[in-house]
Design an enzyme around this catalytic site. Structure first.
Site, PDB file in Angstrom:
ATOM      1  N   PRO A 198       2.288   2.703  10.926  1.00  0.00           N
ATOM      2  CG  PRO A 198       2.873   4.209  10.634  1.00  0.00           C
ATOM      3  CD  PRO A 198       2.975   3.245  10.452  1.00  0.00           C
ATOM      4  CG  ASP A 199      -1.102   1.285   9.748  1.00  0.00           C
ATOM      5  OD1 ASP A 199       0.209   0.842   9.146  1.00  0.00           O
ATOM      6  OD2 ASP A 199      -1.602   1.272   8.225  1.00  0.00           O
ATOM      7  CG  HIS A 200      -3.775   0.544  14.513  1.00  0.00           C
ATOM      8  ND1 HIS A 200      -2.886  -1.013  14.942  1.00  0.00           N
ATOM      9  CD2 HIS A 200      -5.459  -0.194  14.857  1.00  0.00           C
ATOM     10  CE1 HIS A 200      -4.353  -1.322  14.510  1.00  0.00           C
ATOM     11  NE2 HIS A 200      -5.355  -1.624  14.142  1.00  0.00           N
ATOM     12  N   GLY A 247      -3.979   7.064  12.678  1.00  0.00           N
ATOM     13  CA  GLY A 247      -5.538   7.578  12.957  1.00  0.00           C
ATOM     14  C   GLY A 247      -5.497   8.429  14.233  1.00  0.00           C
TER      15      GLY A 247
END
Length: 781
Positions: free
Chosen positions: A540-542, A545
């Site tokens: 779930p990185d994007h 952020g």
């Protein structure tokens, strides 16, 4: 707790969103906005509908409106008139009601933020098309990267695409509210669910993980990845574990843990490519793990600094002590009184969870106008300590809105996304993920470097981090210390598992978060239990952020009023669980089976052409009737239970029809008939896909140290007042050290030279001309 702080207190948002984007305003309600959800009178809703409704709308106020009643229409008009923002979508009953057209309302109330949401945006050749989660995966390029080479592409589990698009919508709404507070003027925003899914899930032209070595996604293989590629999943005595060996220090820890086997003693194994190419390394690790339990391996990994997680299924993840200790879920009730549990908010502010349903009174919000019109964060000063994808994305989101984002870097601990084929540390991935930033090389391990950082903090508004909890404290730069320097500083701490709980200090990368939350075990083919297929996905990185930046924008709105900043903490694992909110509630309550298909056909099907596919969703009786008109051999009157029983025969008939058409022809024919469908786009296809091209979703950018131009995202959302992101190229490491020191702190060249000689400041250290010659030489080979 008395007088809990909610930074969006006093903001009223009218929510007329009936489709899958409804969770967007739940995030705003968690931060304290009064979100008033408009609904028409409803009866006889299914258990599935009730669960989805509860998860999407927890914490909102319900207002039932009967449009046939003049009094209700007048009440709705007064509500809109008194609100700060109106969010409406094409699926809602309000859409198209006389007197309540988005553009008309924006003209009537120019001081309001009006956001008109639709599946494909307005004014393009796909505007009348319909999307589902499966269609969004196909059209964003995510589907083309999911699955195993040589097999059919695999739809990701859950509803990740629409959930990520909902977070992007929340980010867009908060951006509009910041601009409104600055100027007193509203905006009309045309929001496309497709654009939002592409931006927030796993953007093909955004920043990518270190394992890609900086290669742009469109240059990777057009097939799905081979089985077991990247972040391998390995059997152990009581299940499986996943490892994430990226940095050289992590490999050294693995090497020591295994007893320093001579076969892998070569320094070459410190390079990621050498480890990937070794035919014997993973078998050796597998043999080492075979007689150890998951708990034993997690303990050993912690001792040796090896990123590792046991592979949990959904029920194991939800029941884990870590999430129970952190109160990740909280009791809730359906409208009929049935008790369930739902995610308990995804952000913490100053140690307090931003849970739904808590509102406090507050004065209206106002801010000073930005120095640059259309860039609401121009004039904001940001120190960016973030690394890899989620760290890079946090800073980029603020920089694209005009903030002066200074990336703090160190040669001793380089950002993993600096990996590239050249000495300059610039790739198209890094260029996309760090555009509009400047770079300051600073040694925070030295006392002088720490003193310089403290002087920068005194000038800053926001500090961004995504280290393991406790890292800033270990440097002597914890939030209490930073707040003593700058009382209204905003600190972001994004981590894999949150700042507290048994797993808080775990090393966390997206693949390990997915393993620990049960997502990886769901992301596989049903007939192959070891076909784990999320290896190249960056989630779930994007979206993580963006969740952190929701906290930043909310605190910026509140800071002028309260005079204080705050410490925002987010857990990537809790974001993943929140995106499965209704499915988890369904599984725990036993009310419905969240995996049961609602109708058939539903999935991804082959079309004419080699490895070409089309995602199709028949949602209900109306869609079934439309499909039967296209395929006369199907029986319009067939009951749903019979359709499910004869699913294979029905889908076989559909495949015969599809294989006479290209994926594009099939998609267009089905969409024109009103059936959601999308061809499987590969990343290289995205800029020319009609909806993106006609909306100007992408633009070409150049970088002075890259040989070729590259695509990047061109807009945050289509807006009448927001300017496009600036085009400042991503920095080389330390490129702006002297510039930032002079502008922020007034330090002159003589002192800067002394600091550089003492290793405190790290200016640009590479010979650019030589590095470029080497790069050009390789490009001609």
């Amino acid at each position: 707790m008395a007088n809990p702080r909610r930074p969006l207190a006093g903001i009223v948002i009218v929510d007329a969103v009936a489709g899958p984007l409804a969770p967007a305003t739940r995030y705003l309600a968690e931060l304290g906005a009064d979100v008033v959800r408009i609904e028409t009178p409803k009866t006889g809703r299914s258990a599935r509908e009730q669960l989805k409704d509860a998860a999407a709308n927890n914490g909102k106020t319900l207002q039932v409106i009967d449009y046939a009643q003049p009094r209700d229409r007048e009440k709705l008009g007064r509500l809109i008139e008194s609100a700060d923002a109106l969010i409406m979508d094409a699926h809602h009953a309000l859409s198209g009601q006389p007197g309540f057209i988005a553009a008309d309302l924006s003209r009537r109330y120019p001081q309001k933020l009006v956001v008109a949401c639709s599946d494909f945006g307005q004014g393009n050749s796909c505007s009348k098309w319909q999307a589902t989660d499966a269609v969004l995966h196909a059209l964003t390029g995510e589907l083309s990267r999911s699955g195993i080479a040589g097999q059919a592409p695999l739809l990701p589990p859950g509803e990740l695409a629409v959930q990520c698009s909902a977070v992007q919508l929340a980010y867009v709404v908060l951006t509009g509210l910041v601009q409104r507070a600055q100027t007193g003027t509203g905006d009309l925003i045309d929001y496309s669910m497709l654009d939002g899914a592409m931006q927030a899930l796993d953007p093909g032209y955004g920043i990518s993980g270190s394992a890609t070595m900086g290669k742009p996604a469109h240059l990777l293989s057009t097939d799905r990845p081979p089985r077991g590629f990247l972040y391998p999943i390995i059997r152990c005595a009581d299940g499986h574990v996943r490892i994430c060996l990226l940095a050289a220090r992590q490999w050294r820890g693995m090497f020591e843990w295994m007893g320093r086997p001579e076969e892998f003693a070569s320094p070459e194994f410190e390079k990621m490519n050498a480890r990937f190419k070794s035919p014997t390394l993973i078998p050796a690790i597998s043999a080492f793990f075979a007689d150890k339990t998951g708990d034993e391996l997690e303990a050993g990994a912690k001792t040796y600094g090896v990123p590792l997680s046991a592979l949990l299924d959904g029920s194991e993840a939800v029941a884990a002590k870590h999430f129970k200790d952190r109160q990740t879920f909280a009791p809730a009730k359906l409208r009929d009184g049935t008790e369930i549990s739902l995610p308990n908010g995804v952000l913490e502010l100053d140690g307090q969870r931003m849970a739904a349903g808590i509102q406090v009174a507050a004065e209206p919000v106002s801010m000073s106008p930005p120095p640059v019109p259309g860039l609401p964060l121009s004039g904001l000063k940001v120190l960016d300590l973030g690394v890899i994808v989620v760290g890079g994305e946090q800073g980029r989101l603020l920089a694209d809105l005009g903030a002066d984002v200074v990336k703090i870097e160190s040669r001793a601990f380089p950002d993993g996304t600096r990996q590239s084929d050249g000495a300059l540390g610039i790739s198209t991935s890094f260029a996309a993920g760090h555009r509009n930033k400047r770079s300051l090389g600073l040694n925070l391990r030295s006392d002088e470097g720490k003193a310089i950082f403290e002087r920068l903090v005194a000038k800053a508004d926001v500090i961004l981090t995504n280290f393991k909890p406790g890292t800033m404290e270990s440097l002597g730069l914890g939030y209490d210390h930073l707040q003593g320097i700058k009382p209204d500083i905003i600190l972001v701490e994004s981590s894999a598992f949150g700042p507290t709980g048994p797993w808080a200090k775990r090393m966390g990368y997206g693949p390990l978060v997915r393993a620990a939350t049960g997502l990886t075990t769901q992301w596989r083919y049903r007939d192959d239990p070891e076909s784990y297929s999320d290896s190249v996905t960056i989630y779930p990185d994007h979206v993580g952020g963006r969740i952190s930046i929701l906290g930043v924008l909310a605190l910026l709105l509140d800071r002028k009023r309260s005079g204080t900043g705050g410490r925002i903490c987010s857990s990537q694992a809790e974001i993943v669980l929140a995106h499965q909110g209704w499915q988890i509630a369904a599984a725990q309550s036993g009310l419905v089976d969240p995996l049961e298909p609602q109708d058939v056909p539903w999935g991804v099907f082959p079309t004419a052409g080699e490895d070409e596919w089309c995602a199709i969703t028949v949602r209900d009786e109306a869609d079934w009737s439309k499909l039967c008109q296209l395929l006369p051999k199907l029986d319009t009157g067939m009951a749903r239970s019979d359709r499910l029983a004869h699913r294979k025969a029905i889908e076989a008939e559909l495949i015969v029809w599809l294989q006479k058409r290209t994926a594009t022809q099939a998609m267009e024919t089905l969409q024109q008939a009103g059936i959601p469908a999308g061809r499987m786009n590969r990343i290289a296809d995205l800029p020319e896909f009609a909806a993106y091209r006609e909306r100007g979703t992408f633009r070409m950018e150049t970088h002075p140290h890259l040989p070729d131009a590259f695509f990047s995202e061109a807009v945050i959302a289509k807006s009448e007042r927001l300017a496009p992101p600036p085009t400042r190229p991503a920095p080389l490491a330390g490129e702006h050290s002297a510039e930032v020191m002079e502008e922020w702190l007034g330090i002159g060249s003589t002192e800067i030279d002394t600091l550089a000689q003492n290793g405190v400041i790290e200016p640009l250290s590479v010979d650019i001309e030589t590095a470029i010659r080497e790069l050009k030489g390789r490009s001609h080979e």
